[in-house]
Design a protein around this motif. Structure first.
Motif, PDB file in Angstrom:
ATOM      1  N   MET A   1       0.840  -1.210   0.000  1.00  0.00           N
ATOM      2  CA  MET A   1       0.000   0.000   0.000  1.00  0.00           C
ATOM      3  C   MET A   1       0.874   1.258   0.000  1.00  0.00           C
ATOM      4  SD  MET A   1      -2.209   1.456   3.174  1.00  0.00           S
ATOM      5  CE  MET A   1      -0.656   1.987   3.913  1.00  0.00           C
ATOM      6  N   THR A   2       1.933   1.226   0.826  1.00  0.00           N
ATOM      7  CA  THR A   2       2.834   2.377   0.968  1.00  0.00           C
ATOM      8  C   THR A   2       3.530   2.696  -0.356  1.00  0.00           C
ATOM      9  OG1 THR A   2       3.208   1.844   3.284  1.00  0.00           O
ATOM     10  CG2 THR A   2       4.916   3.154   2.216  1.00  0.00           C
TER      11      THR A   2
ATOM     12  N   GLY B   1      -5.157   6.975   9.218  1.00  0.00           N
ATOM     13  CA  GLY B   1      -4.114   6.203   9.908  1.00  0.00           C
ATOM     14  C   GLY B   1      -3.352   5.303   8.954  1.00  0.00           C
ATOM     15  N   LEU B   2      -4.052   4.758   7.965  1.00  0.00           N
ATOM     16  CA  LEU B   2      -3.362   3.895   6.995  1.00  0.00           C
ATOM     17  C   LEU B   2      -2.320   4.682   6.205  1.00  0.00           C
ATOM     18  CD1 LEU B   2      -6.390   1.755   5.782  1.00  0.00           C
ATOM     19  CD2 LEU B   2      -4.263   0.822   6.699  1.00  0.00           C
ATOM     20  N   TYR B   3      -2.532   5.979   6.072  1.00  0.00           N
ATOM     21  CA  TYR B   3      -1.563   6.781   5.328  1.00  0.00           C
ATOM     22  C   TYR B   3      -0.350   7.199   6.175  1.00  0.00           C
ATOM     23  CZ  TYR B   3      -3.982   7.221   0.868  1.00  0.00           C
ATOM     24  OH  TYR B   3      -4.528   6.966  -0.365  1.00  0.00           O
ATOM     25  N   VAL B   4      -0.336   6.849   7.446  1.00  0.00           N
ATOM     26  CA  VAL B   4       0.835   7.202   8.260  1.00  0.00           C
ATOM     27  C   VAL B   4       2.121   6.600   7.655  1.00  0.00           C
ATOM     28  CG1 VAL B   4       1.939   6.879  10.518  1.00  0.00           C
ATOM     29  CG2 VAL B   4      -0.445   7.651  10.386  1.00  0.00           C
ATOM     30  N   PRO B   5       2.168   5.291   7.315  1.00  0.00           N
ATOM     31  CA  PRO B   5       3.452   4.718   6.849  1.00  0.00           C
ATOM     32  C   PRO B   5       4.098   5.457   5.669  1.00  0.00           C
ATOM     33  CG  PRO B   5       1.936   2.951   7.418  1.00  0.00           C
ATOM     34  CD  PRO B   5       1.155   4.231   7.501  1.00  0.00           C
ATOM     35  N   PRO B   6       3.407   5.742   4.552  1.00  0.00           N
ATOM     36  CA  PRO B   6       4.138   6.410   3.465  1.00  0.00           C
ATOM     37  C   PRO B   6       4.693   7.773   3.856  1.00  0.00           C
ATOM     38  CG  PRO B   6       1.786   6.151   2.897  1.00  0.00           C
ATOM     39  CD  PRO B   6       2.039   5.359   4.134  1.00  0.00           C
ATOM     40  N   TYR B   7       3.956   8.521   4.685  1.00  0.00           N
ATOM     41  CA  TYR B   7       4.420   9.867   5.026  1.00  0.00           C
ATOM     42  C   TYR B   7       5.542   9.814   6.063  1.00  0.00           C
ATOM     43  CZ  TYR B   7       0.804  11.509   1.978  1.00  0.00           C
ATOM     44  OH  TYR B   7       0.060  11.727   0.846  1.00  0.00           O
ATOM     45  N   VAL B   8       5.511   8.800   6.930  1.00  0.00           N
ATOM     46  CA  VAL B   8       6.620   8.630   7.883  1.00  0.00           C
ATOM     47  C   VAL B   8       7.890   8.285   7.116  1.00  0.00           C
ATOM     48  CG1 VAL B   8       7.531   7.079   9.659  1.00  0.00           C
ATOM     49  CG2 VAL B   8       5.271   8.110   9.948  1.00  0.00           C
TER      50      VAL B   8
ATOM     51  N   GLU C   1     -10.016  -4.610   2.991  1.00  0.00           N
ATOM     52  CA  GLU C   1      -9.453  -5.878   2.550  1.00  0.00           C
ATOM     53  C   GLU C   1      -8.305  -5.682   1.553  1.00  0.00           C
ATOM     54  OE1 GLU C   1     -12.540  -4.979   2.837  1.00  0.00           O
ATOM     55  OE2 GLU C   1     -13.771  -6.550   3.735  1.00  0.00           O
ATOM     56  N   ALA C   2      -8.229  -4.528   0.926  1.00  0.00           N
ATOM     57  CA  ALA C   2      -7.121  -4.145   0.020  1.00  0.00           C
ATOM     58  C   ALA C   2      -6.878  -2.678   0.321  1.00  0.00           C
ATOM     59  CB  ALA C   2      -7.508  -4.346  -1.444  1.00  0.00           C
ATOM     60  N   PRO C   3      -6.214  -2.389   1.453  1.00  0.00           N
ATOM     61  CA  PRO C   3      -6.253  -1.049   2.019  1.00  0.00           C
ATOM     62  C   PRO C   3      -5.780   0.050   1.071  1.00  0.00           C
ATOM     63  CG  PRO C   3      -4.528  -2.380   3.046  1.00  0.00           C
ATOM     64  CD  PRO C   3      -5.356  -3.300   2.209  1.00  0.00           C
ATOM     65  N   MET C   4      -6.674   0.995   0.835  1.00  0.00           N
ATOM     66  CA  MET C   4      -6.419   2.237   0.084  1.00  0.00           C
ATOM     67  C   MET C   4      -5.939   1.979  -1.349  1.00  0.00           C
ATOM     68  SD  MET C   4      -7.163   4.071   2.653  1.00  0.00           S
ATOM     69  CE  MET C   4      -6.746   5.788   2.813  1.00  0.00           C
ATOM     70  N   THR C   5      -6.055   0.771  -1.865  1.00  0.00           N
ATOM     71  CA  THR C   5      -5.320   0.467  -3.097  1.00  0.00           C
ATOM     72  C   THR C   5      -6.059  -0.516  -4.011  1.00  0.00           C
ATOM     73  OG1 THR C   5      -3.383   0.535  -1.618  1.00  0.00           O
ATOM     74  CG2 THR C   5      -2.957  -0.036  -3.907  1.00  0.00           C
TER      75      THR C   5
END
Ligand code: AMP
Length: 482
Positions: A166-167, A194-201, A287-291
């Motif tokens: 996803m990231t 919250g799911l978008y935290v990883p790419p921005y981190v 089930e396929a987060p954000m993607t």
């Protein structure tokens, strides 16, 4: 691969820069955030422990998320707007043995828990830090409880690999933030934001949490004036609320990713007129987060209505197909169930082999959404299969009727459902919010869509029932008809 590596990298590259902000105030640098996450991780227990977090948007959510991953535990965020009984169901289903709740939510929960932000919580940072582990990418990282618009919530099992896919897809397709950028958490962090935290981190972009801990349009726009290079995930209803402020695009607003529910063409055009080409559309599900599919910023520019009304095309690393009733690929233009596969797709539902078997078939995720591809590869979403109205043997897709209703200037919101009918099987009923008459709506629709798709009945109401993520609850509308 462990998602903690994303924070590790940000901390070594941007150690003394600001990482987490509450409103305008810097709360932690990247080095501090890393240290806190590793100390907290040491207190969480054995790998595999489910760690539930029930809180409105707060800065601590970021350290909790990465602590859970560093400890090889499983992150179980709970939407703070749920009813305590629903929260209890998630705690029970997940078997969470560590529960963190905000001071606001804690008194409503009947479970042993730690209240975020108290001295006892802060005490967890007094001990030794854990050493970051090397983790098998298939390890469970997140139990994503579906929003339950169609029934009881199920826990989609997302691994480190799923969230890494996803990231990477987000960074490749939608947004390329850097350390001079920010992610503003307007929407609930238990879900899309919250799911978008990883790419921005990973890119060292600031994590900005509004002081209101919720979505206040003016506060959100102010934050996008004061923090650099702002991106956010917002539900379509939130985008509409931004437009209703009458304000223009804040100086530092780069990207608004909208999705999670239908964005009607008329509303999208108004949003683009107010804010310019800052919009990205995503179609995904827990089930396929954000993607699954999406439309990039520049796909919106000078786009025709067919493109603006679509959910875009397949995301990087994801195969997307539409299947006919017999399970074979549908022809261009033919409506069928949308399926997808790729590294982003969950491995199944937690403790629910029946639901897993019904949803994951031959390696494909059955989304339960109906749609069709056009000859350019754009996917148009119709409705969830359960929401399609079958009247006199014809399929009527509520979204199509809703789009046309919303083109009437007197209509603010519209929700279309099927009502049981002896003669037709089902008939179309439209719930309308706005200042308009039945005659005006009938005349408006007659000029724009087939007669058989016109509502046989209109119900005028003050507001459409929505779940806590802003999705219209068709189930609740149907219940009103009984
Ligand atoms: P959730 O798992 O709670 O995120 O809900 C996912 C569902 O929301 C999808 O299966 C779709 O029915 C709907 N959805 C997600 N993105 C979009 C979109 N861009 N347009 C319309 N519906 C969407």
């Amino acid at each position: 691969m462990n998602l903690f590596a994303l924070l590790d990298q940000a901390a070594s590259r941007f150690g003394e820069r600001g990482a987490v902000y509450l409103g305008a105030r810097q709360v932690h640098t990247w080095a501090q955030l890393r240290e806190r996450a590793l100390r907290l991780a040491a207190t969480l227990g054995q790998p595999g422990t489910r760690v539930a977090v029930a809180s409105e948007n707060r800065p601590e959510i970021i350290e909790l998320m990465f602590a859970v991953w560093a400890a090889e535990c499983v992150y179980v965020p709970i939407n703070y707007k749920l009813h305590p009984r629903e929260m209890g169901q998630i705690l029970e289903d997940s078997g969470a043995t560590q529960v963190f709740a905000s001071p606001k939510i804690a008194p409503t929960l009947d479970a042993p828990l730690e209240v975020i932000g108290t001295p006892a919580y802060e005490n967890r940072f007094a001990g030794e830090a854990l050493a970051p582990p090397v983790t098998d990418a298939e390890t469970l990282a997140w139990l994503f409880y579906t929003s339950g618009t169609t029934g009881k919530s199920k826990g989609a099992m997302l691994s480190h690999r799923n969230l890494m896919a996803m990231t990477v897809s987000h960074l490749a397709d939608f947004d390329a933030p850097d350390e001079n950028c920010s992610l503003v958490h307007g929407a609930p962090m238990s879900h899309g934001s919250g799911l978008y935290v990883p790419p921005y981190v990973l890119r060292g972009a600031r994590q900005v949490i509004p002081e209101s801990a919720a979505f206040e349009p003016d506060e959100f726009l102010d934050l996008c004036e004061s923090h650099p290079g702002c991106s956010a995930f917002l539900a379509p209803t939130m985008v509409q609320r931004l437009v209703q402020t009458g304000r223009s695009c804040p100086a530092n607003l780069r990207t608004i990713v909208y999705g999670g529910g239908p964005m009607y063409v008329d509303s999208l055009k108004k949003a683009m007129a107010a804010f310019g080409p800052v919009f990205v559309q995503l179609y995904g599900q827990g089930e396929a987060p954000m993607t699954i599919t999406g439309l990039r910023r520049h796909d919106h520019v000078d786009a025709d209505d067919a493109v603006l009304g679509s959910v875009g095309y397949a995301r990087s690393g994801v195969d997307v197909a539409v299947l006919s009733d017999d399970g074979t690929p549908a022809a261009v233009g033919e409506i069928g169930e949308i399926v997808c596969h790729g590294d982003v797709v969950m491995s199944g539902y937690w403790n629910n082999p029946d639901a897993t078997a019904a949803t994951l078939q031959n390696g494909w995720l059955r989304t339960g959404d109906m749609g069709s591809f056009d000859d350019r590869g754009y996917l148009t979403l119709r409705d969830r299969s359960k929401d399609v109205v079958i009247s006199g043997g014809s399929n009527i897709y509520p979204r199509e009727v809703e789009e046309v209703l919303l083109e009437h200037p007197g209509v603010i919101e519209a929700g279309v459902v099927g009502a049981p009918d002896e003669e037709w099987g089902e008939v179309v009923v439209a719930f309308v919010v706005g200042d308009v008459t039945v005659e005006e709506l009938d005349a408006h629709l007659l000029e724009r869509i087939a007669r058989f798709k016109r509502p046989k009945r209109y119900e005028f109401i003050d507001e459409l029932p929505k779940n806590s993520y802003g999705k219209v609850l068709k189930r609740a509308l149907r219940e009103r008809l009984q």
